[in-house]
Design a protein around this motif. Structure first.
Motif, short mmCIF file in Angstrom:
data_model
loop_
_atom_site.label_atom_id
_atom_site.label_comp_id
_atom_site.label_asym_id
_atom_site.label_seq_id
_atom_site.Cartn_x
_atom_site.Cartn_y
_atom_site.Cartn_z
N GLN A 38 -32.60 -16.27 3.11
CA GLN A 38 -32.15 -17.16 3.99
C GLN A 38 -32.92 -16.59 5.41
O GLN A 38 -32.05 -15.98 6.10
CB GLN A 38 -30.64 -17.80 4.16
N ARG A 43 -32.76 -23.21 5.09
CA ARG A 43 -32.08 -23.23 3.73
C ARG A 43 -32.15 -21.83 2.93
O ARG A 43 -33.29 -21.39 3.07
CB ARG A 43 -32.38 -24.50 2.97
N PRO A 44 -31.28 -21.76 1.85
CA PRO A 44 -31.49 -20.28 1.05
C PRO A 44 -32.62 -20.80 0.32
O PRO A 44 -32.74 -22.08 -0.24
CB PRO A 44 -29.96 -20.36 0.51
#
Lengths: 114, 117
Positions: A38, A43-44
């Motif tokens: 991340q 976003r991851p």
């Protein structure tokens, strides 16, 4: 329920060196172990994962190892580059027919110094 | 954009107000997950759906929280009577859902950052 511990919380490495992040989990039913990266404000994103029928998996400069007996798994990044700087999360989940909720570790902030 | 989308991206509200977030999963993904992430921590599971059925809820999800996925496509997460402790990033993820217990990568959305004043 599952509990995932991740170490270290921060990791500073020189560009070109290797980085290793370690995670332990508690639930022996867990059999799917993804790693997410991340970047700040993003976003991851999945970078690699491993399932319990495999002990090691490699994808270019990243590799993951799994020891089910000891309930721990590790992420290895070789030849680190500045763009590897991010927060990395390990996670664990049992794979079930009806979905697999992820239990995440606390994260490791990796800083690669040029 | 074919990825997971969330709306709004940021929400500032006063304590006691209700808020609702929306998540649009990747088309044809039949599993949808909600997670909450506070600063410096990993995401924490809240709930997930297989199509329109809500299959599991975390104990973190108090009765002030409710989630729906009425037609098995987009999902909403509502928080009633918000508290300052609800301030966090709310992440949605979706996965294809093989239904056979196999590998099922979760793709995350950009999140909705909630600030409760």
């Amino acid at each position: 329920g599952e509990n995932v511990e991740q170490h270290p919380s921060t990791l500073s490495v020189q560009e070109g060196d290797s980085a290793v992040i370690k995670c332990t989990y508690s639930d022996s039913a867990s059999n799917y172990f993804p790693w997410y990266k991340q970047e700040l404000g993003k976003r991851p994103q999945l970078i690699i994962d491993i399932r319990s029928n495999v002990g090691e998996k490699k994808d270019q400069r990243i590799a993951v190892t799994l020891n089910k007996t000891a309930k721990h798994f590790s992420l290895h990044i070789t030849e680190t580059q500045p763009e590897d700087s991010a927060v990395y999360f390990c996670a664990a989940s049992p794979i079930k027919a009806a979905g697999n909720k992820l239990t995440f570790g606390g994260g490791t902030r990796v800083l690669v110094k040029p | 954009d074919t990825g997971v989308s969330q709306d709004p991206r940021h929400k500032i509200t006063k304590r006691g107000q209700n808020v609702t977030f929306r998540c649009d999963p990747i088309s044809e993904h039949n599993r949808l997950y909600w997670y909450r992430q506070t600063l410096g921590q990993g995401p924490e599971f809240l709930t997930y759906f297989q199509n329109e059925a809500q299959l599991e809820k975390s104990r973190l999800l108090s009765d002030r929280f409710s989630a729906e996925r009425p037609k098995g496509s987009f999902s909403t997460l509502e928080i009633q009577r918000t508290e300052q402790g609800d301030s966090a990033m709310y992440l949605c993820a979706s996965s294809l859902g093989t239904g056979t217990g196999g590998f099922d990568e979760q793709f995350f959305g950009p999140g909705t950052r909630l600030t409760v004043l």
